[in-house]
Design a protein around this motif. Structure first.
Motif, mmCIF file in Angstrom:
data_model
loop_
_atom_site.group_PDB
_atom_site.id
_atom_site.type_symbol
_atom_site.label_atom_id
_atom_site.label_comp_id
_atom_site.label_asym_id
_atom_site.label_seq_id
_atom_site.Cartn_x
_atom_site.Cartn_y
_atom_site.Cartn_z
ATOM 1 N N PRO A 81 -8.167 7.035 -8.290
ATOM 2 C CA PRO A 81 -6.697 7.065 -8.298
ATOM 3 C C PRO A 81 -6.051 5.745 -8.697
ATOM 4 C CG PRO A 81 -7.548 8.135 -6.325
ATOM 5 C CD PRO A 81 -8.703 7.466 -6.981
ATOM 6 N N LEU A 82 -6.788 4.646 -8.598
ATOM 7 C CA LEU A 82 -6.210 3.348 -8.962
ATOM 8 C C LEU A 82 -5.922 3.244 -10.451
ATOM 9 C CD1 LEU A 82 -8.371 1.014 -6.716
ATOM 10 C CD2 LEU A 82 -5.886 1.234 -6.601
ATOM 11 N N VAL A 83 -6.656 3.983 -11.259
ATOM 12 C CA VAL A 83 -6.437 3.926 -12.706
ATOM 13 C C VAL A 83 -5.711 5.166 -13.217
ATOM 14 C CG1 VAL A 83 -8.427 2.432 -13.105
ATOM 15 C CG2 VAL A 83 -8.742 4.913 -13.109
ATOM 16 N N ALA A 84 -5.181 5.960 -12.289
ATOM 17 C CA ALA A 84 -4.476 7.180 -12.695
ATOM 18 C C ALA A 84 -3.082 6.875 -13.222
ATOM 19 C CB ALA A 84 -4.389 8.157 -11.521
ATOM 20 N N SER A 85 -2.501 5.755 -12.833
ATOM 21 C CA SER A 85 -1.160 5.396 -13.301
ATOM 22 C C SER A 85 -1.035 3.881 -13.300
ATOM 23 C CB SER A 85 -0.079 6.017 -12.406
ATOM 24 O OG SER A 85 -0.090 5.420 -11.119
ATOM 25 N N TRP A 86 -0.060 3.390 -14.100
ATOM 26 C CA TRP A 86 0.168 1.955 -14.168
ATOM 27 C C TRP A 86 0.655 1.408 -12.837
ATOM 28 C CZ3 TRP A 86 -1.785 -0.997 -17.715
ATOM 29 C CH2 TRP A 86 -2.033 -0.497 -18.991
ATOM 30 N N SER A 87 1.444 2.195 -12.119
ATOM 31 C CA SER A 87 1.957 1.705 -10.840
ATOM 32 C C SER A 87 0.830 1.511 -9.830
ATOM 33 C CB SER A 87 3.003 2.677 -10.287
ATOM 34 O OG SER A 87 2.432 3.955 -10.062
ATOM 35 N N HIS A 88 -0.111 2.457 -9.808
ATOM 36 C CA HIS A 88 -1.248 2.311 -8.901
ATOM 37 C C HIS A 88 -2.116 1.119 -9.301
ATOM 38 C CE1 HIS A 88 -1.107 6.841 -7.618
ATOM 39 N NE2 HIS A 88 -0.065 6.148 -7.190
ATOM 40 N N ALA A 89 -2.314 0.941 -10.590
ATOM 41 C CA ALA A 89 -3.101 -0.206 -11.053
ATOM 42 C C ALA A 89 -2.408 -1.521 -10.709
ATOM 43 C CB ALA A 89 -3.328 -0.102 -12.560
ATOM 44 N N ALA A 90 -1.073 -1.535 -10.814
ATOM 45 C CA ALA A 90 -0.332 -2.750 -10.480
ATOM 46 C C ALA A 90 -0.461 -3.078 -9.001
ATOM 47 C CB ALA A 90 1.140 -2.587 -10.864
ATOM 48 N N VAL A 91 -0.415 -2.048 -8.149
ATOM 49 C CA VAL A 91 -0.598 -2.281 -6.716
ATOM 50 C C VAL A 91 -1.990 -2.849 -6.445
ATOM 51 C CG1 VAL A 91 -0.831 -1.140 -4.469
ATOM 52 C CG2 VAL A 91 1.089 -0.577 -5.963
ATOM 53 N N GLY A 92 -3.016 -2.281 -7.079
ATOM 54 C CA GLY A 92 -4.364 -2.785 -6.889
ATOM 55 C C GLY A 92 -4.511 -4.225 -7.356
ATOM 56 N N ALA B 82 0.817 -1.214 0.000
ATOM 57 C CA ALA B 82 0.000 0.000 0.000
ATOM 58 C C ALA B 82 0.850 1.262 0.000
ATOM 59 C CB ALA B 82 -0.944 0.002 1.200
ATOM 60 N N THR B 83 2.058 1.199 0.597
ATOM 61 C CA THR B 83 2.921 2.384 0.608
ATOM 62 C C THR B 83 3.443 2.719 -0.787
ATOM 63 O OG1 THR B 83 4.911 1.070 1.088
ATOM 64 C CG2 THR B 83 3.638 1.889 2.978
ATOM 65 N N LEU B 84 3.370 1.773 -1.722
ATOM 66 C CA LEU B 84 3.824 2.027 -3.090
ATOM 67 C C LEU B 84 2.807 2.819 -3.896
ATOM 68 C CD1 LEU B 84 5.374 -1.485 -3.874
ATOM 69 C CD2 LEU B 84 6.511 0.553 -2.976
ATOM 70 N N ALA B 85 1.619 3.030 -3.322
ATOM 71 C CA ALA B 85 0.591 3.849 -3.985
ATOM 72 C C ALA B 85 0.068 4.868 -2.985
ATOM 73 C CB ALA B 85 -0.529 2.964 -4.506
ATOM 74 N N PRO B 86 0.904 5.847 -2.603
ATOM 75 C CA PRO B 86 0.508 6.773 -1.538
ATOM 76 C C PRO B 86 -0.670 7.668 -1.907
ATOM 77 C CG PRO B 86 2.544 7.498 -2.582
ATOM 78 C CD PRO B 86 2.255 6.132 -3.119
ATOM 79 N N ALA B 87 -0.907 7.866 -3.209
ATOM 80 C CA ALA B 87 -2.012 8.736 -3.613
ATOM 81 C C ALA B 87 -3.365 8.041 -3.557
ATOM 82 C CB ALA B 87 -1.769 9.257 -5.033
ATOM 83 N N VAL B 88 -3.359 6.728 -3.352
ATOM 84 C CA VAL B 88 -4.601 5.963 -3.279
ATOM 85 C C VAL B 88 -5.035 5.889 -1.820
ATOM 86 C CG1 VAL B 88 -5.740 3.782 -3.812
ATOM 87 C CG2 VAL B 88 -3.905 4.621 -5.288
ATOM 88 N N GLY B 89 -6.253 6.278 -1.528
ATOM 89 C CA GLY B 89 -6.752 6.296 -0.165
ATOM 90 C C GLY B 89 -6.979 4.897 0.395
ATOM 91 N N PRO B 90 -7.075 4.783 1.719
ATOM 92 C CA PRO B 90 -7.255 3.468 2.348
ATOM 93 C C PRO B 90 -8.573 2.801 1.972
ATOM 94 C CG PRO B 90 -7.497 5.226 3.971
ATOM 95 C CD PRO B 90 -6.982 5.863 2.725
ATOM 96 N N LEU B 91 -9.624 3.593 1.751
ATOM 97 C CA LEU B 91 -10.896 2.990 1.360
ATOM 98 C C LEU B 91 -10.789 2.335 -0.007
ATOM 99 C CD1 LEU B 91 -13.491 5.670 2.557
ATOM 100 C CD2 LEU B 91 -12.784 3.568 3.712
ATOM 101 N N ALA B 92 -10.107 2.999 -0.938
ATOM 102 C CA ALA B 92 -9.939 2.430 -2.276
ATOM 103 C C ALA B 92 -9.048 1.185 -2.226
ATOM 104 C CB ALA B 92 -9.338 3.473 -3.215
ATOM 105 N N ILE B 93 -7.966 1.246 -1.439
ATOM 106 C CA ILE B 93 -7.079 0.089 -1.312
ATOM 107 C C ILE B 93 -7.855 -1.099 -0.753
ATOM 108 C CG2 ILE B 93 -5.155 -0.850 0.027
ATOM 109 C CD1 ILE B 93 -4.127 0.694 -2.271
ATOM 110 N N GLY B 94 -8.607 -0.869 0.308
ATOM 111 C CA GLY B 94 -9.368 -1.960 0.907
ATOM 112 C C GLY B 94 -10.440 -2.494 -0.020
ATOM 113 N N ALA B 95 -11.123 -1.599 -0.735
ATOM 114 C CA ALA B 95 -12.201 -2.033 -1.618
ATOM 115 C C ALA B 95 -11.674 -2.840 -2.794
ATOM 116 C CB ALA B 95 -12.980 -0.819 -2.113
ATOM 117 N N VAL B 96 -10.554 -2.424 -3.376
ATOM 118 C CA VAL B 96 -10.021 -3.172 -4.512
ATOM 119 C C VAL B 96 -9.435 -4.497 -4.051
ATOM 120 C CG1 VAL B 96 -7.665 -2.198 -4.498
ATOM 121 C CG2 VAL B 96 -8.693 -2.971 -6.651
#
Length: 344
Positions: free
Chosen positions: A221-232, A32-46
């Motif tokens: 934010p999960l689809v804002a960048s490839w790195s965020h999508a990869a974390v999700g 989760a620290t690799l996607a700091p712009a993604v909020g905890p609710l989005a991380i948990g939901a995905v």
């Protein structure tokens, strides 16, 4: 193979499955620290949402075959699904507010006690001394890890104030209760004849459906960048889907209270990764906490030695009796020959 040996091997396999799942779960905080712009609710939901839907998709044939049994226990399925949906927002927000180490250890460390209370109240299950010793070691270790996490890396310009930290710890307790609740629900379904795949697929699939609105609102934010999508994608497929498949196999072989206690390995893994990958500092009490958690796992996973009990006195007396008239027996003293029964 003897039944006792088979049961022992099955319990050992179940424990290994839970431990493997805990290792995978321990990577979520670092990921989760690799996607700091993604909020905890989005991380948990995905993570739990897509992971749960993937479980349901894979288990769809079993869910269809066992639909009558699941419908008969729809209350248990619903309770487990609601707990699944409530867990990730509480867990990931707890980590964001109280810190990765403190949020993880409070969430996971409180689950064994909550699970034990649920089993005691609902099933009347008594806890063994071995479990209580293991839980005491594990909870002591998580307390030390929590104190180390709160005092070791939360000072400086980015430190959180006391209010958010307390709120984060409170949400960690909520996460622990919901974790225990869906573990108990899944174990109850499995113990009532539902297969592990159908139980986990139905509970987590319905929980994933409940999380879809949260993902639709917070997931941009999960689809804002490839790195965020990869974390999700990693969170959904590896720790959540694969981890909970392993956890379901474990629940089919060990009680829910044992499974949640074994998952105390997760905060230890999270703390080690936070130090080695993220660069957080872990003071000496934190390492002592990890040692205690490992001790807890050793207590719970080491096979118990079984000893043959001597036959009770009544059983020994029956073994030395000879048949008598009218179905009665006449006891003889050891060493004396057996006399023939009297003729009428």
């Amino acid at each position: 193979m003897r039944p006792g040996a088979r049961a022992g091997g099955s319990a050992g396999t179940g424990a290994l499955c839970v431990l493997a799942a805990s290792v995978l779960w321990g990577t979520t905080g670092t990921a989760a620290t690799l996607a700091p712009a993604v909020g905890p609710l989005a991380i948990g939901a995905v993570a739990m949402g897509l992971g749960g839907l993937l479980q349901a998709l894979i288990a769809a044939p079993r869910i269809r075959r066992e639909a009558p049994g699941l419908r008969a226990r729809r209350g248990t399925v619903l309770v487990g699904a609601v707990a699944v949906a409530a867990y990730p927002p509480a867990f990931y927000t707890s980590m964001r507010l109280a810190g990765v180490a403190a949020g993880t250890v409070v969430s996971i460390g409180s689950a064994p006690l909550a699970s034990a209370v649920i089993e005691r109240v609902v099933d009347g299950r008594r806890l063994s001394r071995r479990w209580m010793l293991g839980a005491a070691l594990g909870l002591s270790g998580t307390v030390l890890l929590c104190l180390a996490g709160a005092g070791g890396g939360r000072s400086g310009p980015g430190a959180a104030s006391a209010g958010p930290t307390v709120l984060g710890i409170g949400l960690g307790l909520v996460a622990g209760v919901t974790y225990a609740a869906y573990s108990f629900a899944a174990h109850r379904l499995i113990s009532r004849g539902v297969s592990s795949g159908a139980a986990m697929g139905s509970v987590f699939g319905l929980g994933g459906v409940l999380l879809l609105p949260v993902l639709s609102v917070t997931g941009t934010p999960l689809v804002a960048s490839w790195s965020h999508a990869a974390v999700g994608a990693y969170m959904a497929v590896v720790p959540m889907f694969t981890g909970y498949v392993l956890f379901g196999w474990g629940l089919a072989r060990v009680p829910a209270s044992t499974a949640t206690t074994l998952s105390l390995l997760e905060p230890a893994v999270a703390a080690v990764l936070a130090v080695s990958v993220v660069g957080e500092r872990l003071p000496l009490p934190g390492w002592a906490g990890i040692v205690l958690v490992v001790g807890c796992l050793a207590v719970l996973t080491t096979p118990a030695r079984t000893t043959r009990r001597p036959a009770p006195e009544a059983a020994r007396r029956r073994m030395t009796e000879v048949p008598g008239a009218a179905g009665t027996g006449t006891a003889r003293e050891p060493g004396k020959p057996v006399s023939a029964p009297p003729r009428g």
